[in-house]
Design an enzyme around this catalytic site. Sequence first.
Site, PDB file in Angstrom:
ATOM      1  N   PRO A 120      36.506 104.177   6.606  1.00  0.00           N
ATOM      2  CA  PRO A 120      37.041 104.467   7.938  1.00  0.00           C
ATOM      3  C   PRO A 120      38.471 103.986   8.076  1.00  0.00           C
ATOM      4  O   PRO A 120      38.883 103.013   7.434  1.00  0.00           O
ATOM      5  CB  PRO A 120      36.106 103.689   8.874  1.00  0.00           C
ATOM      6  CG  PRO A 120      35.562 102.576   8.033  1.00  0.00           C
ATOM      7  CD  PRO A 120      35.444 103.150   6.640  1.00  0.00           C
ATOM      8  N   ASP A 121      39.257 104.698   8.900  1.00  0.00           N
ATOM      9  CA  ASP A 121      40.602 104.205   9.192  1.00  0.00           C
ATOM     10  C   ASP A 121      40.494 103.106  10.243  1.00  0.00           C
ATOM     11  O   ASP A 121      39.409 102.657  10.577  1.00  0.00           O
ATOM     12  CB  ASP A 121      41.515 105.348   9.632  1.00  0.00           C
ATOM     13  CG  ASP A 121      41.050 106.036  10.902  1.00  0.00           C
ATOM     14  OD1 ASP A 121      40.186 105.473  11.615  1.00  0.00           O
ATOM     15  OD2 ASP A 121      41.537 107.139  11.206  1.00  0.00           O
ATOM     16  N   PHE A 122      41.618 102.692  10.790  1.00  0.00           N
ATOM     17  CA  PHE A 122      41.596 101.568  11.718  1.00  0.00           C
ATOM     18  C   PHE A 122      41.521 101.979  13.177  1.00  0.00           C
ATOM     19  O   PHE A 122      40.814 101.358  13.958  1.00  0.00           O
ATOM     20  CB  PHE A 122      42.845 100.692  11.501  1.00  0.00           C
ATOM     21  CG  PHE A 122      42.785  99.880  10.237  1.00  0.00           C
ATOM     22  CD1 PHE A 122      42.237  98.611  10.229  1.00  0.00           C
ATOM     23  CD2 PHE A 122      43.266 100.398   9.052  1.00  0.00           C
ATOM     24  CE1 PHE A 122      42.169  97.864   9.067  1.00  0.00           C
ATOM     25  CE2 PHE A 122      43.206  99.671   7.877  1.00  0.00           C
ATOM     26  CZ  PHE A 122      42.653  98.397   7.881  1.00  0.00           C
ATOM     27  N   ARG A 123      42.223 103.035  13.561  1.00  0.00           N
ATOM     28  CA  ARG A 123      42.464 103.262  14.977  1.00  0.00           C
ATOM     29  C   ARG A 123      41.805 104.498  15.586  1.00  0.00           C
ATOM     30  O   ARG A 123      41.978 104.752  16.775  1.00  0.00           O
ATOM     31  CB  ARG A 123      43.979 103.309  15.232  1.00  0.00           C
ATOM     32  CG  ARG A 123      44.675 102.029  14.819  1.00  0.00           C
ATOM     33  CD  ARG A 123      46.188 102.091  14.976  1.00  0.00           C
ATOM     34  NE  ARG A 123      46.813 100.912  14.404  1.00  0.00           N
ATOM     35  CZ  ARG A 123      46.955  99.752  15.025  1.00  0.00           C
ATOM     36  NH1 ARG A 123      46.520  99.627  16.260  1.00  0.00           N
ATOM     37  NH2 ARG A 123      47.525  98.718  14.432  1.00  0.00           N
ATOM     38  N   ASN A 194      47.374 100.611   2.429  1.00  0.00           N
ATOM     39  CA  ASN A 194      45.947 100.439   2.162  1.00  0.00           C
ATOM     40  C   ASN A 194      45.669  99.278   1.220  1.00  0.00           C
ATOM     41  O   ASN A 194      46.476  98.943   0.356  1.00  0.00           O
ATOM     42  CB  ASN A 194      45.372 101.732   1.582  1.00  0.00           C
ATOM     43  CG  ASN A 194      45.510 102.890   2.555  1.00  0.00           C
ATOM     44  OD1 ASN A 194      45.643 102.686   3.760  1.00  0.00           O
ATOM     45  ND2 ASN A 194      45.494 104.115   2.044  1.00  0.00           N
ATOM     46  N   ILE A 195      44.474  98.706   1.380  1.00  0.00           N
ATOM     47  CA  ILE A 195      44.047  97.585   0.547  1.00  0.00           C
ATOM     48  C   ILE A 195      42.785  97.939  -0.235  1.00  0.00           C
ATOM     49  O   ILE A 195      42.125  97.061  -0.778  1.00  0.00           O
ATOM     50  CB  ILE A 195      43.804  96.328   1.407  1.00  0.00           C
ATOM     51  CG1 ILE A 195      42.763  96.604   2.508  1.00  0.00           C
ATOM     52  CG2 ILE A 195      45.110  95.832   2.026  1.00  0.00           C
ATOM     53  CD1 ILE A 195      42.401  95.387   3.342  1.00  0.00           C
ATOM     54  N   ASP A 196      42.478  99.236  -0.319  1.00  0.00           N
ATOM     55  CA  ASP A 196      41.250  99.664  -0.978  1.00  0.00           C
ATOM     56  C   ASP A 196      41.383  99.824  -2.485  1.00  0.00           C
ATOM     57  O   ASP A 196      40.390 100.005  -3.195  1.00  0.00           O
ATOM     58  CB  ASP A 196      40.711 100.964  -0.356  1.00  0.00           C
ATOM     59  CG  ASP A 196      41.765 102.070  -0.287  1.00  0.00           C
ATOM     60  OD1 ASP A 196      42.549 102.209  -1.255  1.00  0.00           O
ATOM     61  OD2 ASP A 196      41.812 102.772   0.735  1.00  0.00           O
ATOM     62  N   HIS A 213      50.846  95.930   2.084  1.00  0.00           N
ATOM     63  CA  HIS A 213      49.974  94.985   2.770  1.00  0.00           C
ATOM     64  C   HIS A 213      49.046  94.247   1.806  1.00  0.00           C
ATOM     65  O   HIS A 213      47.975  93.786   2.189  1.00  0.00           O
ATOM     66  CB  HIS A 213      49.168  95.698   3.859  1.00  0.00           C
ATOM     67  CG  HIS A 213      50.032  96.217   4.965  1.00  0.00           C
ATOM     68  ND1 HIS A 213      49.602  97.145   5.900  1.00  0.00           N
ATOM     69  CD2 HIS A 213      51.315  95.928   5.299  1.00  0.00           C
ATOM     70  CE1 HIS A 213      50.590  97.407   6.743  1.00  0.00           C
ATOM     71  NE2 HIS A 213      51.635  96.680   6.400  1.00  0.00           N
ATOM     72  N   CYS A 224      49.151  76.818   1.258  1.00  0.00           N
ATOM     73  CA  CYS A 224      50.161  76.382   0.281  1.00  0.00           C
ATOM     74  C   CYS A 224      50.456  77.449  -0.769  1.00  0.00           C
ATOM     75  O   CYS A 224      51.316  77.253  -1.624  1.00  0.00           O
ATOM     76  CB  CYS A 224      49.722  75.086  -0.394  1.00  0.00           C
ATOM     77  SG  CYS A 224      48.335  75.265  -1.551  1.00  0.00           S
ATOM     78  N   CYS A 245      40.984  75.689  -1.516  1.00  0.00           N
ATOM     79  CA  CYS A 245      42.055  75.385  -2.449  1.00  0.00           C
ATOM     80  C   CYS A 245      41.832  74.021  -3.107  1.00  0.00           C
ATOM     81  O   CYS A 245      41.532  73.033  -2.421  1.00  0.00           O
ATOM     82  CB  CYS A 245      43.390  75.394  -1.708  1.00  0.00           C
ATOM     83  SG  CYS A 245      44.813  74.938  -2.714  1.00  0.00           S
ATOM     84  N   CYS A 248      45.131  71.633  -1.787  1.00  0.00           N
ATOM     85  CA  CYS A 248      45.264  71.103  -0.417  1.00  0.00           C
ATOM     86  C   CYS A 248      43.982  71.222   0.404  1.00  0.00           C
ATOM     87  O   CYS A 248      43.963  70.827   1.569  1.00  0.00           O
ATOM     88  CB  CYS A 248      46.400  71.801   0.312  1.00  0.00           C
ATOM     89  SG  CYS A 248      46.052  73.515   0.748  1.00  0.00           S
ATOM     90  N   GLY A 284      48.628 110.296   6.640  1.00  0.00           N
ATOM     91  CA  GLY A 284      47.499 109.481   7.063  1.00  0.00           C
ATOM     92  C   GLY A 284      47.843 108.148   7.676  1.00  0.00           C
ATOM     93  O   GLY A 284      47.183 107.152   7.397  1.00  0.00           O
ATOM     94  N   SER A 286      49.330 105.981  11.412  1.00  0.00           N
ATOM     95  CA  SER A 286      49.664 106.015  12.834  1.00  0.00           C
ATOM     96  C   SER A 286      51.081 105.523  13.094  1.00  0.00           C
ATOM     97  O   SER A 286      51.569 105.619  14.217  1.00  0.00           O
ATOM     98  CB  SER A 286      48.679 105.131  13.630  1.00  0.00           C
ATOM     99  OG  SER A 286      48.776 103.776  13.201  1.00  0.00           O
ATOM    100  N   ASN A 309      49.314 114.893   8.733  1.00  0.00           N
ATOM    101  CA  ASN A 309      48.541 113.945   9.534  1.00  0.00           C
ATOM    102  C   ASN A 309      47.601 114.705  10.462  1.00  0.00           C
ATOM    103  O   ASN A 309      47.725 115.919  10.633  1.00  0.00           O
ATOM    104  CB  ASN A 309      49.504 113.093  10.374  1.00  0.00           C
ATOM    105  CG  ASN A 309      49.127 111.625  10.403  1.00  0.00           C
ATOM    106  OD1 ASN A 309      48.520 111.110   9.473  1.00  0.00           O
ATOM    107  ND2 ASN A 309      49.509 110.942  11.465  1.00  0.00           N
TER     108      ASN A 309
END
Length: 425
Positions: A120-123, A194-196, A213, A224, A245, A248, A284, A286, A309
């Site tokens: 799914p997209d975000f918006r 995208n992060i997929d 992103h 850190c 971590c 820290c 694709g 917004s 789009n």
Amino acid sequence: MNRYNWNKKSTQPTVTRVTRKSQVKHTDHQDPEPGAFGKRQKLTDSALDQDLSQMRVNSKEEMSKGGGECVQMDSSSGSRSTTAPPRSGVSSVARLVKLGRCKNLVVLVGAGISTASGIPDFRTPGTGLYANLEKYNIPYPEAIFNIDYFSNDPQPFFSLAKALYPGNHRPNYIHYFIRMLHHKGLLLRMYTQNIDGLEKLCGIPDEKLVEAHGSFATASCHLCYTTYPAEEAKNAIMNDKIPTCSFCAATVKPDVVFFGEDLPQKYSLHTKDFRKADLLIIMGTSLQIEPFASLINTVRSTVPRLLLNRHAVGPFENVPLRRGDHMELGDLEETVRRFAEMLGWNDEIEELMRTQEVLTMPSLVSSPLSMSQQKQCESRGASEPAGLMEISMSGPAAQTAASSYSEETDSETDSKSSISSGLSN
């Protein structure tokens, strides 16, 4: 993930900080000051303007032949005024590509290119990710990607991350279209929000890709920035544990860029890429996340911009469109397929998809088919050998084979480019 270091002593050179922000910021494009990009290439730009002018003339002729004319009522005076219809998107740009006018393409993409893969997209109201976060008990949807909120309570993001981690989906036709741009020697760079990880999975080389992103491929401490084994972080998250971590004791997270965090250092490539680009394709997205959204305004004023789009966004909402702007609205996968057919690439893309699927199938055997892949399976039917989808290959072997195939096809592209260059000279 490489990051700018903001903790250097004052003797170090100052670097402008680039952070991810959730806000709408669209400014009209302005021509650069004289000399900003050096002398203009008068021949190239003039020829490009001539092509675009011819397209506008052709569009008007077609409209007159059809007897059509866009009529609007001026609400203040009640008078009638005529406006030109939106310029055809893919057909005009496909003509430029086929004429050889566009050889350095920059592609900007958002979550919309992965919806055909089942992500799914975000918006999008109702089905978008932000519309379905009630169970995480967060104050507002974007908080799940806010670094300050994560620092206070990482559990909502980790719960969502279990579903977001790459490995459950396959690239679709759109990803392979962009891969084909690279294969044809036309892709200068792809910038993705995208992060997929589907861009890399379809075979787009790392040097051609800017993951603005971040991604799940690496992990580090959110405080850190000490690196942390990505696989260990994933195992902890998948087992409802919080990775910490060793330096820290703060919380570790995948190197996905949150709101308020610095963008990857590789993002700075845009300062060179957008000056060199001779065609910008936006798909694709917004265009609501900065600074990514403003990138579209950094190409030269003579460079065509094509929006593919579901809806008009950003400067493409303006009427009339800027000279050289084109858009095609509707189902993105269908639009890209039509674009590929106009370029004569459809058969090559489908063959590339079949070959790449066989090479990457072992790591994705349990994932659902994308829409385009379902159509392919239906069209192949019983004529496709059943064993094609069941080839067993170990992870390293699959990666080696995929790499070998990528190098082979890319070397073929280089050879073809050299031959065509020789012929043209």
